[in-house]
Design an enzyme around this catalytic site. Structure first.
Site, PDB file in Angstrom:
ATOM      1  N   CYS B  33      -2.896   0.241   3.378  1.00  0.00           N
ATOM      2  CA  CYS B  33      -1.930   0.567   4.430  1.00  0.00           C
ATOM      3  C   CYS B  33      -0.498   0.406   3.931  1.00  0.00           C
ATOM      4  O   CYS B  33      -0.151  -0.635   3.391  1.00  0.00           O
ATOM      5  CB  CYS B  33      -2.085  -0.393   5.608  1.00  0.00           C
ATOM      6  SG  CYS B  33      -3.570  -0.096   6.517  1.00  0.00           S
ATOM      7  N   ASP B  34       0.320   1.407   4.133  1.00  0.00           N
ATOM      8  CA  ASP B  34       1.748   1.240   3.863  1.00  0.00           C
ATOM      9  C   ASP B  34       2.429   0.842   5.176  1.00  0.00           C
ATOM     10  O   ASP B  34       1.768   0.659   6.193  1.00  0.00           O
ATOM     11  CB  ASP B  34       2.344   2.518   3.244  1.00  0.00           C
ATOM     12  CG  ASP B  34       2.190   3.735   4.148  1.00  0.00           C
ATOM     13  OD1 ASP B  34       2.004   3.563   5.364  1.00  0.00           O
ATOM     14  OD2 ASP B  34       2.271   4.856   3.633  1.00  0.00           O
ATOM     15  N   SER B  35       3.755   0.694   5.123  1.00  0.00           N
ATOM     16  CA  SER B  35       4.440   0.158   6.307  1.00  0.00           C
ATOM     17  C   SER B  35       4.319   1.123   7.491  1.00  0.00           C
ATOM     18  O   SER B  35       4.261   0.712   8.645  1.00  0.00           O
ATOM     19  CB  SER B  35       5.905  -0.109   5.989  1.00  0.00           C
ATOM     20  OG  SER B  35       6.523   1.089   5.602  1.00  0.00           O
TER      21      SER B  35
END
Ligand SMILES: Cc1ncc(COP(=O)(O)O)c(C=O)c1O
Lengths: 391, 76
Positions: B33-35
């Site tokens: 997951c990225d931001s």
């Protein structure tokens, strides 16, 4: 060393490029966007630039630019509030407003700057920005800078959007932000529906038509025309560096908001104006598009379809798109870069997308065939693609 | 559906990942997951449980199980 720890922050991860022996970014270009593009001493087929209508090196554009330089010189060395607002600037704002179909327009040096400047000027901390999950980074950076709440919705998912809107009554103002043509896959936003939802929930739609202007709709007027939207009360932005083959970004909308931006958008007020040559170039493109849009678009889609068929024949996992964009799913960044390398070595320049431009392991390679390319180049490109996985 | 399943379903929907999401899955390392994905998850959880989540409150989350604990204490 001086500020040692500080300089350690700036690590660029080039592992994938090093492993594959190819860095697809910042390769030097030694020509303009003519029939071929010259790179590292070779003539290459450019399927990477956003020169959709092939106008970047058009002789009519070049002549208009030369004439403007002769009259005004290189720059007015001032922002639009001072010496930068030449007569050409003012007439172009009017022409662009009429073309797009909204009341008024401001022109900034880039659409990235326009999108950030827009949010910084109009959004407040207690507002909510609802944004498509795949919207361009410039649309999110502005909202982040303001510190307002950001809630993404699944790509083009209107049910999801409506649920977010239903729950958004606690905010002072709600914005719904999206793009027209999503540049990685070429999907198109259902702006008509978004506009209606916004009306119903009293939210303001903001649409970035960077990949739609010049391409979608009657005479290339963009997304509003393409989807028959005549009651748009929101804000429209677009880059003039793609089909419009120049540079700069517009913000268009109701008179009162544009007037406000003219005085209060720092990215406009404190930045040197777009140059006379760019203004003249945009004006020339408007004229060409008005006259020839139908013919240009037919060729654009013809090229797109030829390339699409060859990508399918080569066995690539293609993304189907109604826009003049072909895109293939290439998974990991290693595979994405390796595929771009193979294409480049055979003479095709493509655009590989790896994280953070796309989610991790959802790499893409995009192909845009501008109509400056000759039919011979398209045929050659298509033959290269068909055989690319055999070697 | 029990509480945990609702959370996993919300994650599945918002991330669209091919990998199976379990309670032990770590958001960054396993689910990549990225931001922005994190914002998607928050948005989906707010939708599922009709609550408001502050992003700041989410910064110490490592696994899906951490989300379960956090939400449980928020809702109770
Ligand atoms: C959707 C979208 N918005 C904004 C931009 C930025 O435009 P510009 O290149 O004019 O800064 C781009 C270009 O990459 C884009 O694709």
């Amino acid at each position: 060393m001086f500020c040692n720890d500080f300089y350690k922050r700036f690590y660029v991860d080039e592992q994938a490029a090093e492993k594959i022996g190819f860095n697809p970014y910042y390769i030097e270009v030694e020509s303009g966007l003519d029939e071929w593009i010259r790179m590292e001493g070779r003539d290459i087929i450019d399927l990477a630039s956003n020169n959709y209508l092939g106008l970047a090196a058009d002789i009519r554009l070049k002549n208009a630019i030369i004439t403007a330089v002769e009259k005004y010189g290189a720059s007015l060395c001032g922002t639009p509030v001072s010496t930068g607002y030449i007569d050409l600037f003012k007439t172009l704002e009017k022409e662009l407003s009429d073309f797009i179909g909204l009341e008024d327009t401001v022109i900034l040096p880039s659409c990235y700057q326009a999108n950030i400047g827009l949010f910084v000027s109009i959004a407040r901390k207690n507002d909510l920005v609802i944004v498509d999950r795949f919207a361009h980074s410039s649309l999110i950076q502005g909202a982040k800078a303001v510190g307002c709440k950001i809630r993404p919705f699944l790509h083009n998912d209107m049910e999801y959007l409506e649920r977010l809107l239903k729950r958004s009554h606690d905010y002072i103002q709600v914005f719904v932000v999206t793009e027209s043509v999503f540049s990685t896959d070429g999907t198109i936003a259902p702006l008509r529906e978004i506009n209606e939802l916004c009306r119903h929930y009293n939210a303001l739609p903001i649409i970035d038509d960077s990949h739609g202007i010049g391409v979608l709709g009657n005479e290339g007027k963009g997304i509003l025309d393409a989807q028959n939207i005549h009651d748009f009360n929101g804000i429209y932005t677009a880059s003039l560096g793609k089909a419009f083959a120049n540079s700069g970004g517009v913000i268009c909308g109701k008179k009162e908001i544009i007037k406000y931006l003219r005085y209060y958008c720092p990215h406009l007020v404190y930045s040197t104006s777009v140059t006379p040559s760019v203004l003249a170039g945009i004006k020339a493109v408007l004229k060409i598009i008005r006259n020839d849009s139908g013919v240009l678009k037919n060729k654009l889609y013809l090229y797109k379809n030829i390339l699409y068929d060859s990508l399918v024949e080569a066995g690539f996992d293609t993304v189907s798109s109604p826009a003049p964009i072909n895109s293939i799913r290439t998974g990991s960044r290693e595979n994405t870069i390796a595929t771009a390398k193979k294409l480049y070595e055979k003479g095709i320049l493509s655009t590989p997308f790896i994280e953070p431009s796309v989610p991790i392991n959802e790499g893409r390679i995009r192909f845009i065939a501008g109509i400056n390319l000759s039919e011979t180049a398209i045929e050659q490109g298509s033959e290269i693609i068909k055989r690319i996985n055999q070697t | 559906m029990d509480f945990e399943d609702r959370i996993i379903a919300a994650l599945n929907k918002s991330l669209g990942r091919k990998t199976e999401i379990k309670l032990e899955s770590r958001l960054k390392e396993d689910l990549l997951c990225d931001s922005f994905d994190t914002l998607m998850i928050i948005s989906a959880l707010e939708d599922e449980f009709s609550i408001e989540i502050d992003e700041g409150n989410f910064s110490d989350i490592i696994t899906v199980k951490d989300i379960v604990h956090k939400l449980r204490s928020a809702i109770d």
